[in-house]
Each structure stands twice: as structure tokens, then as C-alpha cells.
Motif scaffolding. Sequence first.
Motif: not given
Lengths: 176, 508
Positions: B31-41, B87-100
Motif C-alpha cells: 500500500g505504501i509503495i502504491v501510494g508513493m507512486i504518483p498517479g497510483l491511488t 501520491g494520492t489526492p488525499a495528500n495534496a495538503a501535505t505537499a504544501i507544508e512537506g515540500f518546503p
Amino acid sequence: MSRLPVARTDLACGLFITILGAGALVESLRMPRFEERNADPFTVPGLTPGFVSVVLLILGAALLLRALSGRTATSQIGTGVTITQWNRGSVVRTVLTLAAVLTYGLLLFGHFPFVPVTAAFIFAFTVGAELIAPERQLSLLQVLLGAAVLAIAGAFTLHFVFTDIFLVRLPGGRWW
Amino acid sequence: MMDSLTRLLASIAEIGFSAQIFSVLWATLLGIIVGMIPGLTATLGVALLTTLTFSMNPNEAILVLVCMYIGAIYGGSRSAILLNIPGTPANAATAIEGFPLARSGRAGEAMAIATTGSFLGTMVGMVALAVISPWLAEFALKFTSFEFFWLAVFGVALCGQLTSMDDVLKGWIAGFFGLLISMVGQESMHAYARFSYGDPNLAGGLSLLPVLVGAFGCAEVFSVMRQEATAPIKAKVSGVIAAAFSSLRYAVTWLRSGLIGTFMGVVPGVGEDMGAWVSYAAARRASKKPEEFGKGSVEGLLAAETGNSSAVPGALIPVLTLAIPGSAPAAVLLAAMVIHGLRPGPLIMIQQPDFFYSIVAMVFWGSVGILVLGLTLTRPLLYVLRVRREWLMAMIFTLCVVGSFAIAGRLFDVQVMIAFGLIGFLMRETGFPVAPMILGVVLGPILDANLRRSLSLTEGNLLGFVSRPISAVLACIVLVMLISGLPPVRRWFANRTKAMLSRRGSDG
């Protein structure tokens, strides 16, 4: 007056949904009422599809009217609508994907032995996608060899997993 | 109470002290691997894995699917942090803080906070699942056909509204389109084959799994290949364990986000995406350092990840008690339960209480899985992000094809899967959300049976739909929701908010 691309997309979608709703409503009304069986008129098969199609028809017409007035949901360009934004790379990749996927899924799978057609599909798709990728770092020989290994290993593994472990009979018969 | 706790602990021990713990580990890792790969939900992962669980016993099958679901929602945080691509649409908010955070050399810390947040969020959701579900199931026993009719309409309308906030109209259209799709095939009262035109395949109806695999799996292949490629990453990882402990300091944030996420999970069809966004927004409002948000806020990252992970057990609550999915992956899980002969619904606590406690135990072990694997495999998992999409998509599509075929051995299901792949792709391109359509397909049979049963009972008297207390409340909620979604009403609210803000600005 020229319309925003988003409004044009909404116009086409609204028209399609309205026609779909109207068509489904007509079909629902044509469904049998089973009066000869003394069926309860409130259990007839067309009742729920009729209800759903009426709602769909209203929503489709609302989208159509909104688009005709030139408005979009938030009056901003790009409210999730990406169908109007294409470049050469995305067109080529999409055409390749559609061609490969439709050929394999509709014409080859189920009509020919599983392992060779699946291996051929994986090989052709991977090589094709790599060759059109501008950021490719592997040489042609590396791509061909890698894709061949992936294709053969992938096809045989899937065949083994589904037929021998999950006991699913894959269509097309055995090849070897 | 003590009996429930004993049963829950027995279920936890049963998984923990048996070979099932290996299933927990491999399914969570997958599951972690699937979630990590962009595009695989997560939906794609659960749908594809469902096709591989046919030969398993029901409990083990659901265990691996629950672990895949939990793992995938968490796994998406890795690509969000390291690539700025959720990685999944659920992590969009994560990217805002995680990437910086990652860009400033704190990638290890960000991944550790995401891991702890996901673990704590799933735990909060698990407690809610254990506490709320028995109560909700008992309450749902009072539901009659009127209430179930309104619940189906409520689910589709609310899902349409919340998954398409910018354009509610498109969300509703997607939901009712799904309801119309579910009408294809033989209906239950007179065995009449609707919209079938003499085709025996269509007369059998469209199976949920090929529709799901198509709309989320095949469409994903099209969407991923259409987008530009992402560059491979090189991230330095350090300070993981220390950062994991440090995030425990934000107890109020993770508790609040956990509760919000769980609630968003319970709402039919809404799920993890909204859980993350609403938790993130609440954390920003409540934060003492709101200026850090958007620039690498630890609190924001924790809130987003806690919110999306707590929505997973939250989404299981309506699945188990009402047989209505709280999210798209939960819809697949519901279908998998039915395929394996399990019967979720209001009677679950009477007919299958042990199964209910097993599910809670599965969630517990799934969350332990992400904590252990997430903290220990930080470096090896980075290699997954270096796999290029060109080498992956053909395999994914082949799995979609074989998986769809394997369900019933019909080529028709493969055609349905491809058709819904194209429909799902076109919907995304034209700005229609896919989740309400899927919820519509799931709720269609419920709506159909209960609408006709209710009308038959009242002999066509529509007052019956609003004369019972629960159905009257549900009807009012649907009405308010529909009115609030109308453009003039939305404009009025927007203008009023704008006026209030400008008045506050001039006062202050």
C-alpha cells in the motif's frame, strides 16, 4: 463574443447531459407497466430511472444555460477543466496510450494466447513511451533490452499468479 | 462495554500472534509503495488487490485490503514531501507544508512527522470506529425504506457538493450519472432488464469492480501518461526517529485533526481528501504561528496527514453500519466484502459482531504497520520514487485488464472497464469529479428498491417521505444542501462574507 474555453467545454457537456437525461427519460417511459399482471403501479421498472433522468435532465439544462450565458462556476479560467490545455507532448503520449490500450484490451486480450500478447503489449508500450520521452536517459539498446525483460517477466508472472495461484482460467489458451 | 473491549483485544491478539501479521506487513508495504507512486491511488490499489484475494478466506482478504488502504493513503505523503506531487489526492495538503520542509533540508523530519501523524490519525479514527459503529448500527435499525431513500439522495448530493466545491452542479451531475448507470440491468421487483436492448451482458448489469477499476485505474493510466513527467529525486534523510517523537508535542492538533478527519470520512463518498483539507484549514486558523503555513509548517503537515489517515477508519463506519461507503476506496472495500460473502449493514452487530471487531483490529495493525515500516524503511522506499512511469503503466493496465476479467471470467467486464476508463478520463478532463459517480453506482440499487417500496407502501402519497422524524430531518438536510448549492444563494453568501471582511478591515 468569444466564449471562455471552460464555458465551451461546459456547453458541450451540458448538451450531452441534457440529451442523455432526455433519452433516458423517454426510455424509462417506454418501459413496461405490467398492467396485465396487475402489478402495483408504484413498483414499475421505469419509475426510478425516470426520476433519476428527470433530475439529470434538469441539471444538464442548468449547465447548458450557464454555459450559454458565458459564465463558469467561479468565473475563473481552469476550474479543473484541462481538456482545452494540450501541448504536442501530451497529445503524442495520450494517442500512444489510447492506441496501445485499446488494441490490447479490446482486440488482443481474450482472442489470442495470454502470454505472447501481454508480453508484446508491455514491450511495445514501454519502448514507445520511452522513445517519445524527451527526458530519456537510457540508450536505445538499454531500452529495448529492459523492456524485453520486463515484458517477458511481467507476462509470465501474471500468468503464473492468476492461473496457478488464484486458479483463474485466462482466455486465449496456453501458448507453450 | 467490558465485553466489547474483551472482544476487541481478542481480535487484536488473534492477528498479532498468528501468521496474519505477515499479511499485515506485506499488504501495508504494498500500500505504501502504491501510494508513493504518483498517479497510483488508494482506490486503484484496493481494487487491483481485491482481484488477487479471491482464493483467500474472507477475514484474511479484508485484512490485506484494509492494510493496503491505510498504507496507500499514508504512502502518498512521501511523494508529496519529496516531489511536491501528492501520491494520492488525499495528500495534496501535505505537499504544501512537506515540500518546503524537504527543500530546506528537513526531508527526514517531514517524513517522520507525516508517519506519526498518520499513525495517530488512524488511531483516533479507530477509536471512533469502535465507539460510533455499534451505536450507529443500532440507530440504523430504526431506518425504513423512507430513510434509506433519503440516505441515498443525501449521499449522492453531499458527495457531489463536497468533492466539487468550485462547481457543485458538476458534482451533482456526476452523482446522478452514477445513479443512472446503476439502473442498467435486471431490476429486483419484476426481473425486467432495463436499458439492455436484448444484450444478455447488459441484462446482467454492470459489476461494480470493473467500473471502479476503469474509473480509477484505467483512467489513471491515461491521466498519468497525459501529464508531464516528474524529475527523479535525491533527498538526504536524517533525524527521523527524533522528529517522530517531537510531533507528539502537538497533541491538540492531532486530536482535533483526527476528529475532523474521522467526521469527513463518515460523510458518504467524501473521504480522505476533504479530511486532510478541512483539518489543515482548522489547524491554520487555530495555530499560534499561522504565518509559517505554506512555508513548511510542522503543525500544518501533521494536521493534513492526521486528517487524511483518520478519514480511513471514519469511511469504514458507514460501510459497516449502513453499507454505504464513506470514500472511493471504501466503496471497493464494500464490494470486496460482498464478493467474500460478508454482509455489512445495520444488522452487523447482531449477525457478525466478531467480524466487526476484526475490522477494528485490522485498522489497529494497519496503523502499527505504517508506523514501523514508515520509520524503518525511509531510505529504501526512496528508490520507489525513482521508477519511471513509462516502465510502470503497461503493467498497471495489464493488471486492470486481468483483474477485471478474473472477477467473473467475462470479456464483457474488460470492455466495461475500458469504457469507464475513458469516461473517467473525460470526466477529469472536463472538471467532473469521479467519486460521486462511483457513489451513485453503489447507491443506485438502494435508491431504486427503497423509492419503489416507499411509494408502494403509501400508495403514491409523497407525504410519507417527510412524515417520519428521521426521514423529515434527512429531507430537510437535503433541501438545505440543494438550496445552498444554487448559484444565486452561493453568490449572496460570497458577497455577504466579502462585505463582512471589508467591514472588519475598515474597523481594525
